[in-house]
Design a protein around this motif. Structure first.
Motif, PDB file in Angstrom:
ATOM      1  N   ASN A 200       2.532  -6.117  -6.725  1.00 51.88           N
ATOM      2  CA  ASN A 200       3.373  -6.586  -5.991  1.00 51.88           C
ATOM      3  C   ASN A 200       5.499  -6.237  -6.645  1.00 51.88           C
ATOM      4  O   ASN A 200       5.715  -6.411  -7.554  1.00 51.88           O
ATOM      5  CB  ASN A 200       4.076  -8.171  -6.678  1.00 51.88           C
TER       6      ASN A 200
ATOM      7  N   ASN B 150       9.701  -4.126  -1.339  1.00 47.11           N
ATOM      8  CA  ASN B 150       9.057  -5.513  -1.523  1.00 47.11           C
ATOM      9  C   ASN B 150       7.512  -6.347  -1.950  1.00 47.11           C
ATOM     10  O   ASN B 150       7.252  -6.338  -0.704  1.00 47.11           O
ATOM     11  CB  ASN B 150       9.884  -5.897  -0.312  1.00 47.11           C
ATOM     12  N   ASN B 151       7.540  -6.601  -3.049  1.00 48.68           N
ATOM     13  CA  ASN B 151       6.210  -6.948  -3.343  1.00 48.68           C
ATOM     14  C   ASN B 151       4.934  -5.874  -2.730  1.00 48.68           C
ATOM     15  O   ASN B 151       3.870  -6.858  -2.446  1.00 48.68           O
ATOM     16  CB  ASN B 151       6.497  -8.401  -2.932  1.00 48.68           C
ATOM     17  N   LEU B 152       4.869  -5.036  -3.388  1.00 44.04           N
ATOM     18  CA  LEU B 152       4.079  -3.909  -2.395  1.00 44.04           C
ATOM     19  C   LEU B 152       3.242  -3.785  -3.117  1.00 44.04           C
ATOM     20  O   LEU B 152       2.679  -3.987  -4.489  1.00 44.04           O
ATOM     21  CB  LEU B 152       4.188  -2.263  -2.154  1.00 44.04           C
ATOM     22  N   ASN B 153       2.061  -3.852  -1.873  1.00 46.70           N
ATOM     23  CA  ASN B 153       0.149  -4.219  -2.789  1.00 46.70           C
ATOM     24  C   ASN B 153      -0.445  -2.966  -2.017  1.00 46.70           C
ATOM     25  O   ASN B 153      -0.396  -3.304  -0.904  1.00 46.70           O
ATOM     26  CB  ASN B 153      -0.416  -5.331  -2.438  1.00 46.70           C
TER      27      ASN B 153
ATOM     28  N   SER C 180       7.990  -4.163  -6.765  1.00 42.12           N
ATOM     29  CA  SER C 180       9.606  -4.153  -5.841  1.00 42.12           C
ATOM     30  C   SER C 180      10.330  -3.247  -6.681  1.00 42.12           C
ATOM     31  O   SER C 180      10.048  -2.786  -7.853  1.00 42.12           O
ATOM     32  CB  SER C 180       9.829  -5.545  -5.840  1.00 42.12           C
TER      33      SER C 180
ATOM     34  N   GLN D  63       6.539  -2.829   2.135  1.00 43.13           N
ATOM     35  CA  GLN D  63       5.345  -3.484   1.911  1.00 43.13           C
ATOM     36  C   GLN D  63       4.630  -2.917   3.091  1.00 43.13           C
ATOM     37  O   GLN D  63       4.592  -2.226   4.325  1.00 43.13           O
ATOM     38  CB  GLN D  63       5.245  -5.155   2.549  1.00 43.13           C
TER      39      GLN D  63
END
Lengths: 251, 469
Positions: free
Chosen positions: A8, A20-23, A10, A223
């Protein structure tokens, strides 16, 4: 866990949200590629992981072998074992390649210990040879007056000398002709092993013909929006990114 | 030219103080004719020297502070609270065993006897106003080399030294050369006979130990025809709350075909005003090279010069200045061409750190009647922080068709991206800065004797370590 584990994440720069809320997970022993159009946040990801001071992390975590990287200084992260091959390597006037890499190695040693000059130069010359870098470059100032190809080779040289646990290659293929691309890729491939994770950031499928990834991820608007095998890269090459945009819009 | 080896210049190394209870000779506080007479009297000088001093004193009184071009910080010097002459004895010892313990301990801690054993042909160690120790290898003495202080030099060898004393730098040159000429004490008077080439350097070490003190050493080096000498000077003082004044005059005379290399590592504590006049005269085919490193002091004003008086004479100034918080390094070079086919080279690099300020002042003169003269000047400034400052004042007067001059100047700053790049390779911020600064001065340091450059690099590391929060 033996991986770079991003949850998540950011981040923004100058007030603009880039991640943005990268996984994302890069396990040790694997090669992953991140592809994506300009402005999707690929380079930002590499800078944030390296601790660049210009980016504000607003959410999430990024762990390397269970150690939180966010909040550490760039040199702490580097010494923990993360290496970033720069898209645009920086000039350091007056500091020779040999002295620069030596200083970087020295920075990793315990107090009172010193880089052994003879062993060091032996290793340096072998690796320069592998990358097709002329010996005369040892005394050249870091990246000063280098061609694009020379700069990228020099990045890979540093990477192989510093023996990192994880490598991020940020658009290493940009500005390379086909011969240089092969030499640089071979250099990266030599570093593949079960103890090291490699992340290749690129626009083009071309590089992935040489550095074959275990997984390919597509980045869009900060993302990871698709993950797949290397066939995904071929598909992107053929169809561009628009179909992914449309799919995202539809979803 | 010969290669001196190790020299110690750790920035904190000099910051200690063994209290010295009594000075057998003390001229009191403040400057007057009586003080000048007292100094001349305890030295049992000839009348002509006393006259020389008194004339210089009156010149000093008349000359205004050069604040119309130099920094206003000069106005903070209070000449009335300074002690102008302090000595425990008049005669330097020839062996370290004979040196009084408190003084010997000081120099041992600074590593001077060790350096002497390792690589020096001779050492003079000055403690406040007088040399406490002076010794030169015997074989040099046999070859006729003279290495003494000014008192002995003018008394025992007037036929050699009187001719040049005060001639390269007249008392009236500037306010501080006048001050030095009035109250000078200590320093080196050196004569190298024709054809004698010193394989090892001679060194002088200047130590200020007393508070509210002024050190005014006077050096005159004469290299006779075809002679060669390397001379090194080092200096330290403890950090006192009050300001200390150091004002030297150094005259070099290189006769036909002679070579003089003069190396300075100025490492005064940050309360010292270091106002020094240095000039050389180079005769036909002679070479003079000043290597001038200014790391310490509160304010340094120093512009080593060479008057190129004989055909094909060559002058060179290599200068490195580091100005950290509370420091102003106002340095530079003067090259006065006065004969055909003379050449001069000036390379100056300054680094301003924190709120430090460095200034470069250069003077190059080649008059129109001369032919085939050349000057090259390069001055580069590096700024480490946004608060640091640098300014450059070159004054170049070149006339005539056959003369050439080349001048390059640059100001650069370390960028955030450069620091990030180096940090990404594992260097912390201080190490990154330090590597960068070393890179900046690297091409100049390469010109230095080797061991010396190793120490300079170490010193830069120490300075940078302290500059990053």
């Amino acid at each position: 866990m033996n991986s770079i584990q991003i949850d998540n994440l950011s981040a923004k720069i100058d007030g603009n949200n880039i991640l943005n809320n990268l996984n994302f997970t890069l396990p040790k022993g694997e090669v992953h590629a991140i592809m994506g159009p300009n402005g999707s946040g690929k380079s930002t990801l590499s800078k944030v992981l390296s601790g660049h001071p210009d980016y504000d992390v607003t959410n999430g975590s990024a762990k390397m072998d269970d150690v939180e990287l966010l909040g550490l200084s760039p040199d702490e992260i580097a010494r923990l074992g993360l290496f970033l091959a720069f898209q645009y390597p920086i000039e350091v006037p007056g500091v020779s390649i040999a002295n620069f890499i030596r200083a970087a190695l020295q920075a990793r040693m315990e107090e009172g210990q010193n880089v052994k000059a003879v062993d060091y130069y032996k290793e340096l010359y072998v690796k320069m040879d592998e990358l097709g870098i002329d010996k005369s470059f040892t005394s050249r100032s870091m990246n000063e007056g280098f061609s694009g190809g020379e700069k990228k080779r020099c990045e890979i040289l540093q990477m192989s000398m510093l023996n990192p646990k994880y490598c991020i290659l940020d658009e290493t293929d940009s500005g390379l002709d086909i011969d240089a691309l092969r030499v640089v890729s071979e250099g990266v491939n030599r570093m593949k092993n079960s103890e090291r994770g490699i992340l290749v950031i690129t626009h083009y499928q071309r590089l992935l013909d040489y550095i074959v990834p275990d997984k390919v991820h597509v980045m869009w608007d900060g993302q990871i929006v698709r993950s797949g095998t290397k066939e995904l890269a071929l598909e992107l090459e053929e169809r561009g990114y628009d179909w992914i945009k449309e799919e995202i819009a539809a979803a | 030219m010969i290669k001196p080896s190790n020299i110690e210049i750790d920035r904190e190394k000099g910051n200690f103080h063994y209290p010295t209870s009594k000075y057998a000779f003390d001229a009191g506080i403040g400057l007057s004719e009586d003080v000048v007479k007292y100094i001349s009297d305890v030295k049992k000088e000839d009348d002509w020297i006393l006259d020389f001093r008194l004339k210089a004193h009156s010149i000093f009184d008349k000359k205004p502070m050069p604040t119309h071009w130099a920094t206003k910080d000069l106005e903070n010097i209070d000449f009335d609270v300074i002690r102008y002459y302090l000595a425990q004895g008049q005669k330097p010892s020839r062996t370290w065993e004979e040196v009084p313990d408190d003084i010997k301990n000081t120099f041992e801690r600074l590593g001077i006897p060790e350096q002497e054993r390792k690589f020096l042909a001779g050492v003079e160690a000055q403690f406040d106003s007088e040399a406490a120790y002076s010794h030169m290898k015997e074989d040099l003495e046999k070859q006729g080399v003279i290495f003494v202080g000014p008192t002995e030099g003018l008394r025992d060898h007037p036929e050699i030294f009187k001719k040049w004393f005060g001639k390269v730098i007249p008392s009236s040159d500037n306010k501080f050369s006048a001050l030095n000429s009035a109250v000078f004490s200590g320093g080196s008077f050196i004569y190298v006979p024709p054809g004698v080439k010193l394989a090892q350097p001679l060194q002088a070490y200047f130590r200020i130990n007393a508070e509210n003190f002024g050190q005014f050493e006077r050096t005159l080096i004469i290299a006779d025809e075809g002679a060669e000498i390397t001379y090194m000077e080092g200096c330290t003082a403890p950090k006192f709350e009050t300001s200390t004044l150091h004002s030297a005059v150094v005259e070099l005379v290189a006769l036909k075909g002679a070579k003089i290399q003069y190396i300075t590592v100025q490492n005064w504590s940050n309360n010292v005003y270091n106002l020094v006049t240095k000039r050389a005269m180079a005769d036909e085919e002679a070479e003079v090279r000043w290597i001038d490193c200014n790391i310490g002091s509160r304010l340094t004003m120093k512009y080593p010069g060479v008057v190129l008086k004989g055909r094909k004479a060559r002058g060179e100034v290599l200068s490195i200045a580091l100005a950290n918080d509370g420091q102003h390094q106002d340095t530079g070079a003067k090259m006065v061409h006065a004969a055909n086919e003379t050449s001069s080279n000036v390379i100056a690099k300054s680094v301003s750190i924190g709120e430090g300020r460095s200034s470069y002042r250069g003077l190059v003169q080649i008059p129109g009647h001369l032919r085939h003269c050349r000057n090259n000047t390069e001055c580069d400034a590096l700024l480490i922080n946004s608060e640091s400052q640098t300014d450059t004042y070159p004054a170049i007067t070149i006339k005539g068709d056959d003369n050439s001059v080349q001048h390059e100047a640059s100001v650069s700053k370390v960028s955030e991206e450069q620091i990030f790049y180096m940090q990404q390779r594992g260097l912390n911020e201080a190490e990154a800065m330090s590597l960068y600064v070393n890179g900046f001065v690297n091409d100049l340091i390469r010109e230095f004797p080797m061991e010396y450059s190793v120490e300079l690099k170490r010193l830069i590391d120490l300075e940078m370590e302290g500059s990053v929060g």
